[in-house]
Design a protein around this motif. Structure first.
Motif, PDB file in Angstrom:
ATOM      1  N   ASP A   7       0.861  -1.171   0.000  1.00  0.00           N
ATOM      2  CA  ASP A   7       0.000   0.000   0.000  1.00  0.00           C
ATOM      3  C   ASP A   7       0.905   1.231   0.000  1.00  0.00           C
ATOM      4  O   ASP A   7       1.562   1.528   0.992  1.00  0.00           O
ATOM      5  N   ASN A   8       0.959   1.911  -1.134  1.00  0.00           N
ATOM      6  CA  ASN A   8       1.724   3.152  -1.233  1.00  0.00           C
ATOM      7  C   ASN A   8       0.782   4.282  -0.824  1.00  0.00           C
ATOM      8  O   ASN A   8       0.081   4.860  -1.654  1.00  0.00           O
ATOM      9  N   LYS A   9       0.733   4.551   0.484  1.00  0.00           N
ATOM     10  CA  LYS A   9      -0.225   5.519   1.007  1.00  0.00           C
ATOM     11  C   LYS A   9       0.008   6.919   0.445  1.00  0.00           C
ATOM     12  O   LYS A   9      -0.939   7.671   0.232  1.00  0.00           O
ATOM     13  N   ASP A  10       1.265   7.279   0.197  1.00  0.00           N
ATOM     14  CA  ASP A  10       1.566   8.612  -0.330  1.00  0.00           C
ATOM     15  C   ASP A  10       0.959   8.825  -1.714  1.00  0.00           C
ATOM     16  O   ASP A  10       0.590   9.942  -2.064  1.00  0.00           O
ATOM     17  N   SER A  11       0.884   7.745  -2.494  1.00  0.00           N
ATOM     18  CA  SER A  11       0.322   7.838  -3.848  1.00  0.00           C
ATOM     19  C   SER A  11      -1.115   7.332  -3.920  1.00  0.00           C
ATOM     20  O   SER A  11      -1.700   7.315  -5.001  1.00  0.00           O
ATOM     21  N   SER A  12      -1.662   6.879  -2.794  1.00  0.00           N
ATOM     22  CA  SER A  12      -3.015   6.299  -2.743  1.00  0.00           C
ATOM     23  C   SER A  12      -3.190   5.210  -3.798  1.00  0.00           C
ATOM     24  O   SER A  12      -4.104   5.240  -4.621  1.00  0.00           O
ATOM     25  N   ASN A  26      -5.199   2.383  -8.206  1.00  0.00           N
ATOM     26  CA  ASN A  26      -5.446   3.629  -7.482  1.00  0.00           C
ATOM     27  C   ASN A  26      -6.659   3.467  -6.584  1.00  0.00           C
ATOM     28  O   ASN A  26      -7.585   2.724  -6.912  1.00  0.00           O
TER      29      ASN A  26
END
Length: 91
Positions: A7-12, A26
Motif C-alpha cells: 500500500d503506497n499511502k503517499d500515492s493512494s 489507485n
C-alpha cells in the motif's frame, strides 16, 4: 510469484512489482471503505494474471485493516464476481 502487494499511502495506490515494472490500483478512502478507482498493468505484462494477483493482494490488505471495498473500476467488479470468497469485503 513471490512479489508482495504494498500500500503506497503517499500515492493512494496498491502496487505490485513485476521485474522492472509496477502494476497498480489507485484508490480513494472513505471512513470505512476503500474505493478502487483504476487498475493498471503495464502493457508488456498483460494477460498473465498480474492484475488479479494485484487485486487479491489489495483485498488482503483491506481485510487486514478491517475495511470494506467499493469496486470503482470494471476490473475489480469482474474480479469480485469471479471470487465470491471475497464477497464479505464488498461495502
Amino acid at each position: 510469484m513471490a512479489a508482495t502487494v504494498r500500500d503506497n499511502k503517499d500515492s493512494s495506490r496498491f502496487e505490485l512489482d513485476v521485474g522492472n515494472e509496477i502494476a497498480f490500483a489507485n484508490y480513494r478512502l472513505t471512513p470505512s471503505a476503500v474505493i478502487i478507482t483504476h487498475t493498471e498493468t503495464p502493457r508488456a505484462l498483460r494477460g498473465r494474471g498480474i492484475a488479479s494477483e494485484l487485486i487479491k493482494g489489495a483485498l488482503d490488505l483491506i481485510r487486514r485493516d478491517g475495511r470494506k471495498v467499493i469496486a470503482g473500476c470494471g476490473f475489480v467488479v469482474d474480479y469480485l464476481e469471479r471470487h465470491p470468497e471475497d464477497a464479505d469485503l464488498v461495502a
